[in-house]
Design a protein around this motif. Structure first.
Motif, PDB file in Angstrom:
ATOM      1  N   TYR A  50       0.800  -1.233   0.000  1.00 19.85           N
ATOM      2  CA  TYR A  50       0.000   0.000   0.000  1.00 19.85           C
ATOM      3  C   TYR A  50       0.839   1.293   0.000  1.00 19.85           C
ATOM      4  O   TYR A  50       0.424   2.297  -0.579  1.00 19.85           O
ATOM      5  CB  TYR A  50      -0.966   0.017   1.190  1.00 19.85           C
ATOM      6  N   PRO A  51       2.037   1.306   0.652  1.00 19.24           N
ATOM      7  CA  PRO A  51       2.797   2.572   0.637  1.00 19.24           C
ATOM      8  C   PRO A  51       3.150   3.050  -0.771  1.00 19.24           C
ATOM      9  O   PRO A  51       3.366   4.233  -0.986  1.00 19.24           O
ATOM     10  CB  PRO A  51       4.064   2.226   1.437  1.00 19.24           C
ATOM     11  N   ASN A  52       3.184   2.113  -1.753  1.00 20.59           N
ATOM     12  CA  ASN A  52       3.508   2.541  -3.117  1.00 20.59           C
ATOM     13  C   ASN A  52       2.374   3.337  -3.762  1.00 20.59           C
ATOM     14  O   ASN A  52       2.529   3.870  -4.859  1.00 20.59           O
ATOM     15  CB  ASN A  52       3.903   1.342  -3.978  1.00 20.59           C
ATOM     16  N   ALA A  53       1.241   3.432  -3.073  1.00 18.43           N
ATOM     17  CA  ALA A  53       0.162   4.308  -3.550  1.00 18.43           C
ATOM     18  C   ALA A  53       0.523   5.780  -3.346  1.00 18.43           C
ATOM     19  O   ALA A  53      -0.146   6.660  -3.873  1.00 18.43           O
ATOM     20  CB  ALA A  53      -1.134   3.989  -2.815  1.00 18.43           C
ATOM     21  N   TYR A  54       1.562   6.020  -2.536  1.00 21.17           N
ATOM     22  CA  TYR A  54       1.951   7.414  -2.257  1.00 21.17           C
ATOM     23  C   TYR A  54       3.082   7.877  -3.186  1.00 21.17           C
ATOM     24  O   TYR A  54       3.754   8.855  -2.895  1.00 21.17           O
ATOM     25  CB  TYR A  54       2.389   7.565  -0.794  1.00 21.17           C
ATOM     26  N   GLU A  77       6.329  12.626  -2.064  1.00 21.46           N
ATOM     27  CA  GLU A  77       5.939  11.213  -2.181  1.00 21.46           C
ATOM     28  C   GLU A  77       6.502  10.314  -1.086  1.00 21.46           C
ATOM     29  O   GLU A  77       7.451  10.659  -0.383  1.00 21.46           O
ATOM     30  CB  GLU A  77       6.317  10.659  -3.553  1.00 21.46           C
ATOM     31  N   GLY A  78       5.867   9.171  -0.962  1.00 19.28           N
ATOM     32  CA  GLY A  78       6.343   8.112  -0.086  1.00 19.28           C
ATOM     33  C   GLY A  78       6.417   6.839  -0.902  1.00 19.28           C
ATOM     34  O   GLY A  78       6.146   6.855  -2.098  1.00 19.28           O
ATOM     35  N   GLY A  79       6.778   5.741  -0.262  1.00 16.13           N
ATOM     36  CA  GLY A  79       6.840   4.470  -0.988  1.00 16.13           C
ATOM     37  C   GLY A  79       7.647   3.453  -0.204  1.00 16.13           C
ATOM     38  O   GLY A  79       8.277   3.790   0.807  1.00 16.13           O
ATOM     39  N   ILE A  80       7.607   2.209  -0.679  1.00 14.11           N
ATOM     40  CA  ILE A  80       8.349   1.153   0.016  1.00 14.11           C
ATOM     41  C   ILE A  80       9.260   0.426  -0.980  1.00 14.11           C
ATOM     42  O   ILE A  80       8.836   0.116  -2.103  1.00 14.11           O
ATOM     43  CB  ILE A  80       7.384   0.185   0.747  1.00 14.11           C
ATOM     44  N   ILE A 124       8.378 -16.638   4.407  1.00  4.42           N
ATOM     45  CA  ILE A 124       8.841 -15.610   3.468  1.00  4.42           C
ATOM     46  C   ILE A 124       9.474 -14.477   4.264  1.00  4.42           C
ATOM     47  O   ILE A 124       8.868 -13.962   5.218  1.00  4.42           O
ATOM     48  CB  ILE A 124       7.660 -15.075   2.632  1.00  4.42           C
ATOM     49  N   GLN A 125      10.684 -14.136   3.880  1.00  9.32           N
ATOM     50  CA  GLN A 125      11.393 -13.075   4.599  1.00  9.32           C
ATOM     51  C   GLN A 125      11.754 -11.979   3.607  1.00  9.32           C
ATOM     52  O   GLN A 125      12.120 -12.262   2.464  1.00  9.32           O
ATOM     53  CB  GLN A 125      12.655 -13.663   5.258  1.00  9.32           C
ATOM     54  N   MET A 126      11.611 -10.729   4.007  1.00  4.20           N
ATOM     55  CA  MET A 126      12.064  -9.637   3.127  1.00  4.20           C
ATOM     56  C   MET A 126      12.550  -8.447   3.943  1.00  4.20           C
ATOM     57  O   MET A 126      12.114  -8.230   5.071  1.00  4.20           O
ATOM     58  CB  MET A 126      10.968  -9.241   2.135  1.00  4.20           C
ATOM     59  N   ASP A 127      13.473  -7.700   3.333  1.00  5.66           N
ATOM     60  CA  ASP A 127      13.943  -6.452   3.938  1.00  5.66           C
ATOM     61  C   ASP A 127      13.208  -5.315   3.243  1.00  5.66           C
ATOM     62  O   ASP A 127      12.890  -5.410   2.048  1.00  5.66           O
ATOM     63  CB  ASP A 127      15.452  -6.289   3.730  1.00  5.66           C
ATOM     64  N   PHE A 128      12.961  -4.248   3.987  1.00  6.53           N
ATOM     65  CA  PHE A 128      12.268  -3.124   3.351  1.00  6.53           C
ATOM     66  C   PHE A 128      12.772  -1.795   3.893  1.00  6.53           C
ATOM     67  O   PHE A 128      13.297  -1.706   5.006  1.00  6.53           O
ATOM     68  CB  PHE A 128      10.750  -3.237   3.554  1.00  6.53           C
ATOM     69  N   VAL A 129      12.638  -0.767   3.068  1.00  3.83           N
ATOM     70  CA  VAL A 129      12.855   0.617   3.511  1.00  3.83           C
ATOM     71  C   VAL A 129      11.612   1.406   3.095  1.00  3.83           C
ATOM     72  O   VAL A 129      11.253   1.438   1.917  1.00  3.83           O
ATOM     73  CB  VAL A 129      14.121   1.245   2.878  1.00  3.83           C
ATOM     74  N   LEU A 130      10.952   1.983   4.082  1.00  4.30           N
ATOM     75  CA  LEU A 130       9.707   2.714   3.856  1.00  4.30           C
ATOM     76  C   LEU A 130       9.972   4.210   3.979  1.00  4.30           C
ATOM     77  O   LEU A 130      10.478   4.669   5.005  1.00  4.30           O
ATOM     78  CB  LEU A 130       8.687   2.270   4.917  1.00  4.30           C
ATOM     79  N   LYS A 131       9.642   4.954   2.938  1.00  6.27           N
ATOM     80  CA  LYS A 131       9.797   6.409   2.988  1.00  6.27           C
ATOM     81  C   LYS A 131       8.427   7.017   3.310  1.00  6.27           C
ATOM     82  O   LYS A 131       7.436   6.749   2.628  1.00  6.27           O
ATOM     83  CB  LYS A 131      10.296   6.929   1.639  1.00  6.27           C
ATOM     84  N   LEU A 132       8.395   7.829   4.375  1.00  5.80           N
ATOM     85  CA  LEU A 132       7.119   8.421   4.791  1.00  5.80           C
ATOM     86  C   LEU A 132       6.877   9.745   4.072  1.00  5.80           C
ATOM     87  O   LEU A 132       7.770  10.598   4.037  1.00  5.80           O
ATOM     88  CB  LEU A 132       7.119   8.675   6.297  1.00  5.80           C
ATOM     89  N   PRO A 133       5.685   9.931   3.544  1.00  7.57           N
ATOM     90  CA  PRO A 133       5.367  11.245   2.983  1.00  7.57           C
ATOM     91  C   PRO A 133       5.118  12.252   4.116  1.00  7.57           C
ATOM     92  O   PRO A 133       4.736  11.861   5.219  1.00  7.57           O
ATOM     93  CB  PRO A 133       4.085  10.983   2.187  1.00  7.57           C
ATOM     94  N   ASN A 134       5.365  13.526   3.837  1.00  2.90           N
ATOM     95  CA  ASN A 134       5.102  14.577   4.821  1.00  2.90           C
ATOM     96  C   ASN A 134       3.660  15.043   4.597  1.00  2.90           C
ATOM     97  O   ASN A 134       3.393  15.909   3.768  1.00  2.90           O
ATOM     98  CB  ASN A 134       6.115  15.725   4.587  1.00  2.90           C
TER      99      ASN A 134
END
Ligand SMILES: [Zn+2]
Length: 476
Positions: free
Chosen positions: A75-79, A101-104, A140-150
């Protein structure tokens, strides 16, 4: 979610035409469903406003067939720029500092310890190649970096608050031989997921209070949280003051400004009222957080956002509405993309029942219903002019936020009032109790609810529900 809409003061008479058809009684039997577990370790970096972490999902395949992939909503990729899940007329309000923008980003995905290549990592649905036998499991294992929108949305940071709603990869629902791959939408709360068990370690910067789905144990800057049977996991970091109490074994917290203990009292009253009416509150935790949010409020399992822009009376109402969602959406889940009215309409009507059972708030059921009718009629006159009055539609079929609000909240709330008047309060509450009991921690449909109401009232109700849902009921 609770959206603000205009209510008016004058009452009009309601005339309802409906057709009663012979209903098909649908049983209220307990359903078995997959139990997936999530382990998340994450840390918020305040300088970059990114959340870095690792997620490990033990996916249980409850289907009768084997799977060769497991899909996740991102869902974060909607940003990402150009695709914000926000109505255009609310973009400026939601992004007071301008659009950003935000995103993962997903990296290093492994299945049962073996690295795999995935599709869709830059989109809203990620496909992980994983063979899973019927009733089998895969890790299932994954690494992620989530960027938060302001911004002041479900996901974002603004002033002294960080909202982490729909922030991590969550497994899509597999049903009838296919994955549900709906994407975030401009209208509604477009989320649909199974209950699962969560174990989360979250490290956060100094100066924040930590609120989340679950009872958190905070040591230093790290919170450890476990939550069982929740269909999502949200976090809210706030610099607001914490008020808390324990009621019937449930830890209830409110985060707000000085002197706002009254809102904790409202939360306690809502939990007590709905527990008495529908069945015991489903968890032993509830956090209500006053936060930066563009409209009324937002529900997550055991965690509620309440907008910091609301008047006192609206703050009480939003708290009650979002707590009702702990029964309708959180415990009893539903497809919020195709049947948004099922939880929102029921939640609106539950809010009316709260005021009826708590007269100290000075809002009568009659007045609330009259306001809703008046408001709907004004909306109908000014915006609809013989247009589509169906409550039941996919989120993509609504043309405006106003249309979504009036059909899904206002009109659907009036539909439940009408059914309640037809079968009587006692039968209606009996039906809701059995609906809650049968579908708690599961996913229900309109037919499940109608079936429970028919059994409780011994009346055929498919006709009246269809008339409202299909737009045949008119108000004059
Ligand atoms: Zn709602």
């Amino acid at each position: 979610m609770k959206r603000e809409n205009f209510a008016t003061k004058t009452a009009f008479m309601l005339a309802i035409t409906f057709v009663v058809l012979l209903g098909l009684v649908v049983g209220c039997s307990e359903k078995k469903h997959p139990k997936t577990t999530y382990e998340i370790t994450a840390e918020l970096d305040e300088k970059t406003m990114t959340v870095s972490g690792e997620i490990q999902v033990n996916y249980y395949n409850g289907a009768e067939s084997s799977l060769d992939e497991v899909k996740f909503h991102l869902y974060p990729n909607a940003y990402k720029m150009g695709s914000f899940p926000i109505p255009s007329d609310q973009l400026a309000l939601t992004f007071p500092n301008g659009i950003n923008e935000g995103g993962i980003k997903i990296s290093s995905v492994s299945v049962d310890g073996r690295k795999v290549e995935c599709e869709g990592a830059d989109k809203q649905v990620l496909s992980v190649p994983a063979f899973v036998e019927p009733l089998g499991e895969t890790e299932i294992q994954m690494d992620f970096v989530l960027k938060l929108p302001n911004c002041t949305h479900r996901l974002g940071f603004w002033e002294e608050n960080v909202n982490l709603g729909n922030w991590f990869p969550i497994v899509c629902i597999y049903k009838n031989g296919q994955w549900d791959e709906h994407t975030y939408s401009v209208f509604g709360d477009p989320f649909y997921s199974e209950c699962a068990d969560y174990s989360v370690n979250f490290t956060f910067p100094d100066g924040y209070e930590f609120a989340a789905t679950g009872n958190a144990k905070v040591r230093g800057n790290t919170a450890k949280v476990t939550a069982k049977n929740v269909r999502d996991f949200a976090v809210c970091l706030t610099k607001n003051k914490e008020y808390s109490t324990t009621e019937s074994g449930i830890k209830i917290k409110y985060y707000g400004a000085d002197g706002e203990n009254k809102f904790l009292d409202t939360a306690v009253q809502a939990v007590n009222t709905f527990s008495k009416l529908f069945g015991k509150y489903p968890y032993d935790f509830l956090s209500v957080v006053k936060t930066s949010f563009f409209t009324g409020g937002m529900e997550y399992p055991g965690l509620i956002y309440v907008s910091d822009t609301l008047s006192e009376s609206l703050t009480h109402e939003v708290i009650v509405h979002e707590i009702a969602h702990q029964w309708w959406y959180s415990a009893v889940g539903n497809d919020q993309v195709n049947e948004a009215w099922l939880d929102e309409g029921l939640t609106e009507f539950s809010t009316t029942l709260f005021y009826q059972h708590n007269p100290d708030y000075g809002v009568t059921r009659t007045a609330r219903v009259a306001d809703a009718i008046t408001s709907y009629m004004l909306y109908r006159e000014s915006h609809l002019a013989g247009g589509d009055e169906r409550i039941a539609r996919n989120l993509s079929e609504f043309r405006s936020n106003l249309e979504y609000t009036y059909m899904t909240y206002v009109k659907a709330g009036l539909m439940f009032e009408s059914v309640c008047n037809l079968i009587g309060d006692d039968s209606f509450i009996k039906g809701l109790k059995s609906y809650y009991k049968a579908h708690k921690f599961s996913l229900a449909t309109a037919d499940d609810l109608i079936g429970c109401m028919e059994r409780a009232s011994k009346k055929s109700l498919k006709g009246i529900f269809s008339a409202w849902l299909d737009g045949q009921v008119k108000m004059y």
